[in-house]
Design a protein around this motif. Structure first.
Motif, short mmCIF file in Angstrom:
data_model
loop_
_atom_site.label_atom_id
_atom_site.label_comp_id
_atom_site.label_asym_id
_atom_site.label_seq_id
_atom_site.Cartn_x
_atom_site.Cartn_y
_atom_site.Cartn_z
N TYR A 1 -8.06 4.57 6.61
CA TYR A 1 -9.18 3.71 6.24
C TYR A 1 -9.52 3.88 4.75
CZ TYR A 1 -10.01 2.89 11.22
OH TYR A 1 -9.88 2.52 12.55
N VAL A 2 -9.42 5.11 4.26
CA VAL A 2 -9.66 5.33 2.82
C VAL A 2 -8.63 4.58 1.99
CG1 VAL A 2 -9.54 7.09 1.02
CG2 VAL A 2 -10.84 7.54 3.10
N VAL A 3 -7.37 4.63 2.44
CA VAL A 3 -6.31 3.89 1.73
C VAL A 3 -6.60 2.39 1.74
CG1 VAL A 3 -3.86 3.29 1.74
CG2 VAL A 3 -4.56 5.64 2.14
N SER A 4 -7.14 1.89 2.86
CA SER A 4 -7.46 0.46 2.95
C SER A 4 -8.51 0.05 1.92
CB SER A 4 -7.97 0.12 4.36
OG SER A 4 -6.95 0.27 5.30
N ILE A 5 -9.53 0.89 1.76
CA ILE A 5 -10.56 0.57 0.76
C ILE A 5 -9.94 0.57 -0.64
CG2 ILE A 5 -12.68 1.39 -0.34
CD1 ILE A 5 -13.22 0.23 2.37
N LYS A 6 -9.09 1.55 -0.92
CA LYS A 6 -8.45 1.60 -2.25
C LYS A 6 -7.53 0.40 -2.46
CE LYS A 6 -7.02 5.91 -1.76
NZ LYS A 6 -6.44 7.23 -2.04
N ASN A 7 -6.86 -0.04 -1.38
CA ASN A 7 -5.94 -1.18 -1.52
C ASN A 7 -6.65 -2.49 -1.85
OD1 ASN A 7 -3.60 0.24 -1.12
ND2 ASN A 7 -3.47 -0.16 1.07
N THR A 8 -7.95 -2.58 -1.58
CA THR A 8 -8.67 -3.81 -1.92
C THR A 8 -8.63 -4.08 -3.42
OG1 THR A 8 -10.79 -2.66 -2.13
CG2 THR A 8 -10.26 -3.60 0.03
N SER A 9 -8.37 -3.03 -4.22
CA SER A 9 -8.34 -3.22 -5.68
C SER A 9 -7.19 -4.13 -6.11
CB SER A 9 -8.22 -1.86 -6.39
OG SER A 9 -7.02 -1.22 -6.03
N LEU A 10 -6.18 -4.30 -5.24
CA LEU A 10 -5.07 -5.21 -5.59
C LEU A 10 -5.52 -6.66 -5.64
CD1 LEU A 10 -2.11 -3.72 -3.50
CD2 LEU A 10 -2.43 -3.62 -5.97
N ALA A 11 -6.69 -6.95 -5.08
CA ALA A 11 -7.18 -8.33 -5.07
C ALA A 11 -7.42 -8.87 -6.47
CB ALA A 11 -8.46 -8.41 -4.24
#
Length: 234
Positions: free
Chosen positions: A163-173
Motif C-alpha cells: 500500500y505504501v508503494v501504491s501511494i508512492k506510485n501515484t507520483s507517476l501521474a
C-alpha cells in the motif's frame, strides 16, 4: 536556502488541495490521497479475486489468474499509465487523466496483491478448512468467512508495504500532467526557479509523513485481538 519563498501560505494551499479554492480544480495532496485510496481499495478487491482463483486446483481458474499476474508483473507501471491514457481515445473512448492513472495503478497493484493473497491463503491451516466443512459450509462460504479473514491477518505486513508503494506510485501521474502532489511541486519549483532543493525536500517530507502514517496504521492491526474486534467482531 529560500524557505521563506517556498513555505508561503499560497504554496502550501496548492500543495495540499491544488487550485480548489481559486479555480475549483482540486489537486496536490488531496488528489494524491484520493487516487491512492481508491487504487488500494480496487486493487485489493481485484487481488483477492485473482488470489482465490490462483489458489484453486481447477485449471479453468488458476491458469487465467496466472497469465494475468505474469503479464502485469512484468511490465513497467509507467508504460501502463501511458497505455491507459493514450490507447482508449484510439477506440473512441474519452477517459480523464485521473481515470487513466487509477486504472493503471489498479491493474498493476492487483497483480502483486494477488500473489500476496495467494501466499496468505496457503498459510491457513488445513484443519480450519476441515472444520468449516464439518460445519456444513460450502466452498464459497469457507473462503469468505474462514480462509480470507485469517489470510488477511497473515499478510498484513506485506499488504502494508504494498500500500505504501501504491501511494508512492501515484507520483507517476505527473508524467501525463495530472495535478497531483508531485506535479504541483514541479510547478512551484519551475515558478520560483531558485529553490529546487527546498521544494523537493518539502515533497519528500509530505510523502514521508503520509506513508509513515499508513505503515503505523497497518502495524496497529497486526495485533490479533484488535484485528478480530475490528473485522471479525469477536
Amino acid at each position: 536556502m529560500h524557505w521563506d519563498r517556498v513555505w508561503t501560505a499560497a504554496n502550501w494551499e496548492r500543495l495540499l488541495v491544488g487550485d480548489l479554492f481559486n479555480r475549483g480544480e482540486w489537486g496536490g495532496l488531496l488528489l494524491t490521497l484520493t487516487l491512492g485510496v481508491l487504487s488500494i481499495f480496487l486493487s485489493t478487491l481485484l487481488g483477492a479475486i485473482l488470489g482465490v482463483m490462483r489458489s484453486s486446483a481447477r485449471p479453468a481458474l488458476w491458469v487465467p489468474a496466472m497469465l494475468y499476474i505474469q503479464a502485469f508483473r512484468n511490465v513497467p507501471l509507467l508504460i501502463l499509465v501511458f497505455w491507459a491514457y493514450f490507447v482508449p481515445p484510439a477506440f473512441g473512448l474519452n477517459t480523464s487523466k485521473f481515470t487513466s492513472v487509477l486504472v493503471a495503478l489498479t491493474l498493476f497493484t492487483g497483480a502483486y496483491l494477488a500473489e500476496i493473497i495467494r501466499g496468505g491463503i496457503r498459510a491457513v491451516a488445513s484443519g480450519q478448512l476441515e472444520a468449516a466443512r464439518a460445519l456444513g459450509m460450502g466452498p464459497f462460504e469457507t473462503q469468505l468467512w474462514v480462509v480470507l479473514p485469517q489470510a488477511f491477518f497473515n499478510m498484513l505486513p506485506a499488504l502494508g508495504g504494498r500500500y505504501v508503494v501504491s501511494i508512492k506510485n501515484t507520483s507517476l501521474a505527473f508524467l501525463i500532467g495530472l495535478a497531483e502532489l508531485t506535479e504541483i511541486g514541479k510547478q512551484i519549483g519551475a515558478r520560483l526557479m531558485t529553490a529546487p532543493i527546498e521544494v523537493y525536500l518539502t515533497l519528500l517530507m509530505i510523502y514521508f509523513v503520509v506513508n509513515r502514517g499508513i505503515s503505523s496504521a497497518t502495524r496497529l492491526l497486526e495485533n490479533r485481538s484488535r484485528f478480530n474486534r475490528l473485522f471479525l467482531r469477536v
